[in-house]
Design an enzyme around this catalytic site. Structure first.
Site, mmCIF file in Angstrom:
data_model
loop_
_atom_site.group_PDB
_atom_site.id
_atom_site.type_symbol
_atom_site.label_atom_id
_atom_site.label_comp_id
_atom_site.label_asym_id
_atom_site.label_seq_id
_atom_site.Cartn_x
_atom_site.Cartn_y
_atom_site.Cartn_z
ATOM 1 N N ASP A 164 -5.083 -8.286 -4.114
ATOM 2 C CA ASP A 164 -4.503 -9.744 -3.389
ATOM 3 C C ASP A 164 -4.975 -10.305 -3.359
ATOM 4 O O ASP A 164 -4.026 -11.872 -3.376
ATOM 5 C CB ASP A 164 -5.556 -8.679 -2.067
ATOM 6 C CG ASP A 164 -5.413 -7.650 -0.684
ATOM 7 O OD1 ASP A 164 -4.368 -8.708 -0.763
ATOM 8 O OD2 ASP A 164 -5.832 -7.082 -0.680
ATOM 9 N N HIS A 224 0.927 -0.911 -0.121
ATOM 10 C CA HIS A 224 -0.324 0.590 -0.030
ATOM 11 C C HIS A 224 0.810 1.206 -0.266
ATOM 12 O O HIS A 224 0.214 2.081 -0.543
ATOM 13 C CB HIS A 224 -0.975 -0.178 1.021
ATOM 14 C CG HIS A 224 -2.255 -0.783 0.717
ATOM 15 N ND1 HIS A 224 -2.025 -2.408 1.213
ATOM 16 C CD2 HIS A 224 -3.305 -0.716 -0.226
ATOM 17 C CE1 HIS A 224 -3.092 -2.426 0.998
ATOM 18 N NE2 HIS A 224 -3.961 -1.863 0.214
ATOM 19 N N ARG A 275 -15.252 1.844 -1.004
ATOM 20 C CA ARG A 275 -15.272 0.563 -0.787
ATOM 21 C C ARG A 275 -14.496 0.143 1.003
ATOM 22 O O ARG A 275 -14.394 1.896 2.188
ATOM 23 C CB ARG A 275 -14.010 -0.132 -0.907
ATOM 24 C CG ARG A 275 -13.679 -1.514 -0.599
ATOM 25 C CD ARG A 275 -12.729 -2.313 -0.685
ATOM 26 N NE ARG A 275 -10.946 -0.997 -0.484
ATOM 27 C CZ ARG A 275 -9.887 -1.817 -0.814
ATOM 28 N NH1 ARG A 275 -9.894 -2.778 -1.834
ATOM 29 N NH2 ARG A 275 -8.770 -1.139 -0.243
ATOM 30 N N CYS A 282 -9.487 -3.286 -10.041
ATOM 31 C CA CYS A 282 -9.323 -3.189 -9.806
ATOM 32 C C CYS A 282 -7.874 -2.775 -8.858
ATOM 33 O O CYS A 282 -7.025 -1.728 -8.498
ATOM 34 C CB CYS A 282 -9.886 -2.034 -8.817
ATOM 35 S SG CYS A 282 -10.758 -3.264 -7.142
ATOM 36 N N GLU A 319 -10.998 -11.173 -4.024
ATOM 37 C CA GLU A 319 -9.610 -10.472 -4.254
ATOM 38 C C GLU A 319 -8.722 -11.961 -3.446
ATOM 39 O O GLU A 319 -7.618 -12.175 -2.707
ATOM 40 C CB GLU A 319 -9.084 -9.780 -3.497
ATOM 41 C CG GLU A 319 -10.262 -9.509 -2.254
ATOM 42 C CD GLU A 319 -9.470 -7.479 -1.741
ATOM 43 O OE1 GLU A 319 -9.161 -7.383 -2.476
ATOM 44 O OE2 GLU A 319 -10.599 -7.334 -0.535
ATOM 45 N N ARG A 351 3.047 -9.715 -0.691
ATOM 46 C CA ARG A 351 2.618 -8.678 -1.634
ATOM 47 C C ARG A 351 3.376 -7.384 -0.984
ATOM 48 O O ARG A 351 3.909 -6.058 -1.721
ATOM 49 C CB ARG A 351 1.656 -7.910 -1.745
ATOM 50 C CG ARG A 351 0.705 -7.325 -0.873
ATOM 51 C CD ARG A 351 -0.576 -7.062 -0.736
ATOM 52 N NE ARG A 351 -1.019 -5.763 -1.920
ATOM 53 C CZ ARG A 351 -2.093 -5.439 -1.837
ATOM 54 N NH1 ARG A 351 -3.118 -5.433 -1.266
ATOM 55 N NH2 ARG A 351 -2.420 -3.879 -2.167
HETATM 56 C C1 PEP Z 1 -6.635 -5.684 -4.446
HETATM 57 O O1 PEP Z 1 -6.387 -5.973 -3.579
HETATM 58 O O2 PEP Z 1 -6.397 -5.814 -5.488
HETATM 59 C C2 PEP Z 1 -6.956 -4.058 -3.794
HETATM 60 C C3 PEP Z 1 -7.270 -2.996 -5.018
HETATM 61 O O3 PEP Z 1 -7.444 -3.838 -3.276
HETATM 62 P P1 PEP Z 1 -5.919 -3.089 -2.176
HETATM 63 O O4 PEP Z 1 -4.698 -3.236 -3.432
HETATM 64 O O5 PEP Z 1 -6.211 -1.811 -1.481
HETATM 65 O O6 PEP Z 1 -6.425 -4.071 -0.765
HETATM 66 MG MG MG Z 2 -7.279 -5.545 -1.426
#
Ligand code: PEP
Ligand code: MG
Length: 591
Positions: free
Chosen positions: A481, A214, A358, A528, A457, A491
């Site tokens: 995810d 993130h 979300r 996304c 995810e 990740r």
């Molecule tokens: C994902 O997991 O691809 C996602 C868009 O959510 P985040 O990156 O916030 O976990």
């Molecule tokens: Mg995610």
């Protein structure tokens, strides 16, 4: 001497500037420039915080003075003496004064910068005992930072320090000119990164982190060059060193020679020209050569990002990561009114275009604050994260749901639920949404209609996508995810980043199945995760039948360019071949 450090490319472009080392502190530290008139007040802020810590130590010394060696071991008294000595050290106070007075750094920034300078000296000491004092120095700095927290001044960027790009001449000849600053840190939390949104840094480098951590995602949303996983960079780079970040190659160049500087300066200008060319596509509809309309949406972290999304040509927000409203608040969660106003700002900012909000996704690499970090479970990514956390705290969840429903009275809103796995969780979530509506009805408060969607995810969710479609109006594939959980790759961990592969056939199969099932049932599906903004994957995703992409606003025009050049019909057969390969990545590079 010029040297380079290789890491992971996170956000494109070249940045050239001076390194600002940020000591990894467990206390959130704001970085901003103060006005010259604020220098004395800022120095005073550090002084009084330091005095408060000194007094606290004196009090502790007094309270243990009458105790025997059992209750107050000698080590403790010696430690307190060392802490007092460090706090009273001239090098610390003079250094802090220098950063505030001569560089106009805010007090916290000045303190952590000087900590870094002194810590380096400790590192170089021969004597092991003295080297070990670095930890004490870090402890007292943290105490002073905490003491300062109560009297923090607002985050502002002083107008006296406007960033401008230096010419090659500036860089080579004049060290005193205002030059961009490049932040170099061991690690930065997503909340830190968010704070830097208002700051002046022209680029970021961290020692740790994966491409879809993130921290990296927020760096990308800032649209400035960034490299993560550049191991040891925070130790090898020194305060004020000249550095170049190559965000496309994932390289940090330290102390560049004039020839290297000139070369990167050229690359930087080329990149800017290319971006300039792309702006011509701003008002061009995203339609493939064979007439398929493609929806290009924005991912945002804060309501204020909505404006940038509209300006970048997004036709809506496909993912508003609401958790960023919840972070770094010392455990105090935003109440219904605060949340409602924030969501409403995003909705109004999008000027009638849809906003997909979300529900909160904290946990894993997005701790709420330091206390949650301290209590981190062994496997946070598999723990009480996202919807699991929401369902475990019904009052908090209902507050958020009510706020989102109320914001929906001001424009089109989609409600998106992260990390669902079980049908039971889906039913529980739906019941909570109904309950939030009933609570608003009972209070006579207006709210609007929402479409309800789920993130896909977790592999389990992708495998039972039919179950999800019984309940939801739309789905959104979170590949960040999905890849992590399918391949068992953290990740955020740069040591396994080379195995984090969006093109693994298992990942592609799960994505393709989800898209195909939604299309078969006529339900909207979007993607996304970071894959959506990766231009090298646009054609493959189009070939897999994807028609809706949500990404950082800065990526929209580059993806649109790919869309305009693609013939979606022709890509279908090729995408099938890619997915059938043992190593799809190889075929992709040949295409
Ligand atoms: C994902 O997991 O691809 C996602 C868009 O959510 P985040 O990156 O916030 O976990
Ligand atoms: Mg995610």
């Amino acid at each position: 001497m010029t040297f380079s450090i290789h890491g992971l490319a996170v956000a494109r472009g070249i940045a050239i500037g001076r390194a600002v080392l940020v000591a990894s502190s467990r206390v959130d530290v704001a970085h901003y420039f103060i006005a010259a008139t604020e220098v004395d007040a800022e120095i005073e802020r550090v002084r009084s915080a330091r005095d408060a810590v000194v007094n606290e130590i004196h009090r502790l010394q007094a309270s243990i003075s009458h105790m025997g060696p059992k209750e107050a071991p000698q080590e403790l008294t010696a430690l307190l003496d060392v802490h007092l000595m460090l706090l009273n050290d001239d090098e610390l106070s003079n250094g802090v004064r220098h950063w505030i007075k001569d560089r106009l750094y805010n007090a916290e920034w000045a303190l952590t910068t000087q900590l870094e300078v002194i810590a380096r000296q400790f590192d170089e000491m021969e004597d092991e005992y003295l080297r070990g004092r670095k930890a004490d120095l870090e402890q007292i700095t943290e105490k002073v930072l905490r003491a300062m927290k109560g009297v923090a001044s607002p985050v502002v960027v002083a107008p006296s320090r406007t960033l401008r790009k230096p010419s090659q001449q500036d860089l080579l000849l004049d060290d005193t000119v205002d030059v961009p600053l490049i932040l170099v840190a061991h690690d930065l939390s997503p909340a830190d990164m968010l704070q830097f949104k208002q700051s002046v840094f022209a680029g970021f480098v961290t020692d740790v982190g994966g491409k879809t951590s993130h921290t990296a995602i927020v760096a990308r949303s800032l649209d400035i060059p960034a490299v993560v996983g550049a191991r040891l960079s925070s130790q090898l780079v020194r305060q004020d060193d000249w550095v170049i970040i190559d965000g496309d190659a994932g390289v940090l160049v330290v102390d560049p020679s004039p020839i290297v500087l000139a070369e990167y300066g050229f690359k930087q200008r080329q990149g800017e020209l290319e971006r300039g060319r792309l702006t011509r596509l701003l008002h061009t509809p995203a339609v493939t050569m064979d007439g398929q309309k493609i929806e290009l949406l924005a991912n945002i972290e804060m309501p204020e990002d909505a404006l940038g999304a509209v300006l970048a040509g997004a036709v809506g927000v496909g993912l508003f990561r609401s958790e960023f409203l919840f972070m770094g608040r010392n455990g105090r969660l935003p109440n219904e009114e605060e949340q409602y106003l924030a969501y409403r700002r995003a909705v109004e900012g999008m000027q009638g275009l849809p906003v997909t909000i979300r529900t909160v996704d904290v946990g894993a690499d997005k701790p709420l604050d330091e206390s949650q970090q301290d209590n981190a479970h062994l496997n946070p990514a598999l723990g009480l994260r996202a919807i699991r956390w929401s369902l475990a705290d019904p009052a908090m969840f209902l507050t958020q749901l009510r706020a989102i429903l109320r914001a929906a009275a001001h424009g089109p809103v989609n409600l998106l639920i992260p990390m669902l796995v079980h049908a039971g969780e889906i039913r529980h979530t739906m019941a909570m949404i109904d309950r939030a509506r009933v609570e608003l009805d009972n209070r006579g408060i207006a709210y609007g209609p929402v479409k309800i969607g789920a993130m896909i995810e977790v592999p389990a969710a992708a495998l039972i996508v039919k179950v999800f479609l019984k309940y939801f109006d739309f789905l959104s594939i979170g590949t960040n995810d999905l890849i992590q959980y399918t391949l068992a790759i953290d990740r955020t961990d740069e040591s396994v980043a080379h195995l984090y592969d969006p093109l693994h056939p298992a990942v592609l199969r799960l994505v393709a199945q989800t898209i195909a099932e939604c299309r078969a049932q006529g339900k909207p599906v979007s993607l996304c995760g970071e894959m959506a903004g990766d231009v090298s994957l646009t054609r493959l995703l189009l070939g897999m039948g994807l028609r809706s992409f949500s990404m950082h606003p800065a990526q929209i025009l580059a993806v649109k360019q790919e869309v305009l050049r693609a013939d979606a019909g022709k890509l279908t057969a090729w995408a099938q071949q890619v997915m059938a390969d043992d190593e799809p990545g190889l075929r992709m590079t040949r295409h």
